[in-house]
Design a protein around this motif. Structure first.
Motif, PDB file in Angstrom:
ATOM      1  N   GLU A  96       7.798  55.573  33.966  1.00  0.00           N
ATOM      2  CA  GLU A  96       7.304  55.140  35.562  1.00  0.00           C
ATOM      3  C   GLU A  96       8.247  54.020  36.128  1.00  0.00           C
ATOM      4  O   GLU A  96       8.280  53.588  37.343  1.00  0.00           O
ATOM      5  N   ILE A  97       8.702  53.343  35.104  1.00  0.00           N
ATOM      6  CA  ILE A  97       9.717  52.315  35.393  1.00  0.00           C
ATOM      7  C   ILE A  97      11.000  52.232  34.645  1.00  0.00           C
ATOM      8  O   ILE A  97      11.261  52.654  33.541  1.00  0.00           O
ATOM      9  N   GLY A  98      12.093  51.981  35.279  1.00  0.00           N
ATOM     10  CA  GLY A  98      13.542  51.828  35.073  1.00  0.00           C
ATOM     11  C   GLY A  98      14.018  50.417  34.967  1.00  0.00           C
ATOM     12  O   GLY A  98      13.780  49.721  36.231  1.00  0.00           O
ATOM     13  N   PHE A  99      14.773  49.903  34.104  1.00  0.00           N
ATOM     14  CA  PHE A  99      15.071  48.402  34.106  1.00  0.00           C
ATOM     15  C   PHE A  99      16.502  48.454  34.107  1.00  0.00           C
ATOM     16  O   PHE A  99      17.210  49.189  33.365  1.00  0.00           O
ATOM     17  N   VAL A 100      17.149  47.588  34.875  1.00  0.00           N
ATOM     18  CA  VAL A 100      18.495  47.146  34.588  1.00  0.00           C
ATOM     19  C   VAL A 100      18.444  45.867  34.496  1.00  0.00           C
ATOM     20  O   VAL A 100      18.291  44.956  35.205  1.00  0.00           O
ATOM     21  N   PHE A 101      19.351  45.341  33.564  1.00  0.00           N
ATOM     22  CA  PHE A 101      19.160  43.721  33.117  1.00  0.00           C
ATOM     23  C   PHE A 101      20.557  43.300  33.522  1.00  0.00           C
ATOM     24  O   PHE A 101      21.636  43.946  33.532  1.00  0.00           O
ATOM     25  N   GLN A 102      20.720  42.047  33.179  1.00  0.00           N
ATOM     26  CA  GLN A 102      21.950  41.395  33.449  1.00  0.00           C
ATOM     27  C   GLN A 102      23.096  41.777  32.542  1.00  0.00           C
ATOM     28  O   GLN A 102      24.415  42.007  32.859  1.00  0.00           O
ATOM     29  N   GLN A 103      22.875  42.072  31.246  1.00  0.00           N
ATOM     30  CA  GLN A 103      23.640  42.523  30.289  1.00  0.00           C
ATOM     31  C   GLN A 103      23.386  44.221  30.215  1.00  0.00           C
ATOM     32  O   GLN A 103      22.251  44.511  30.225  1.00  0.00           O
TER      33      GLN A 103
END
Length: 236
Positions: A96-103
């Motif tokens: 249900e959740i997708g993550f995009v981080f700084q790196q």
């Protein structure tokens, strides 16, 4: 269906009276979030801005089940995250959740396509994996990287790797995409291109997008902007 029930379904995320505090090594309590209320509709795009240390990442981590609120509640698609067990959190994050981080956090020994498909492995379904591969190829085309699927991260620019990270975040068709300073490692032009890409994919994929950024210029590419300051959240 009554109006109240319809509105509840439209609210993909509902935050009520949320607070978060930490205790340091000296036993001193630090409050970073206090009495936060926010409703985020399905398919909406919002930016959260504020000074460093204001609690932006803490809020995103709570929404992404990487941390728990001290008090208050967060409902994700009508699920109360505070009532779920630690064993239930990975399932929420995988589907249900997708993550995009700084790196970008791509594994250097795997190709770009293999890095994307890593997110599918916990689902343990051959059919889902096959569907995901087709979806990955389509998304790679959307972000302009069709000719680089078999390349290693070290053979690509930082901006290209960050675009792959966006594809990885979308591969399981999440209801919510959380982007925590996704342009922090990029130059100005690449940062603009990446946020434009996130906004475009938000419109096409219909997933809810929440982006934390220190840049007001980039924040303006989202439909709504909120400022987090002095533990409080206000819409600009």
């Amino acid at each position: 269906m009554n109006t109240q029930r319809f509105q509840e379904i439209q609210n993909m995320i509902k935050i009520q009276n949320l607070s978060k505090q930490y205790e340091n090594a000296s036993g001193i309590i630090q409050v970073v979030l206090e009495g936060i209320d926010l409703n985020i509709e399905q398919g909406e795009s919002i930016a959260i801005v504020g000074p460093s240390g204001s609690g932006k990442s803490s809020l995103l981590n709570i929404l992404g089940t990487l941390d728990r609120a001290t008090s208050g509640s967060v409902l994700l698609n009508e699920k109360d995250l505070g009532q779920l067990s630690e064993k239930e959190y990975p399932g929420i994050r995988n589907t249900e959740i997708g993550f995009v981080f700084q790196q970008h956090h791509l594994l250097p020994q795997l190709s770009l396509l293999e890095n994307i498909l890593l997110a599918v492995l916990p689902l343990k379904s051959a059919k889902r994996t096959d569907e995901a591969k087709k979806r990955a190829e389509k998304l790679m085309e959307a972000v302009g990287l069709t000719d680089k699927t078999d390349q290693l991260p070290g053979q690509c620019s930082v901006g290209e790797c960050q675009r792959v990270a966006v594809v990885r975040a979308l591969i399981n068709q999440p209801k919510v995409v959380l982007a925590d300073e996704p342009t922090g490692s990029l130059d100005e032009q690449s940062a603009n291109d990446l946020v434009n890409l996130l906004a475009e994919l938000n419109r096409e994929q219909k997933s809810t997008l929440i982006m934390v950024t220190h840049s007001m210029e980039l924040a303006k590419k989202m439909k709504k902007i909120y400022r987090l300051s002095n533990k409080k959240l206000e819409q600009l």
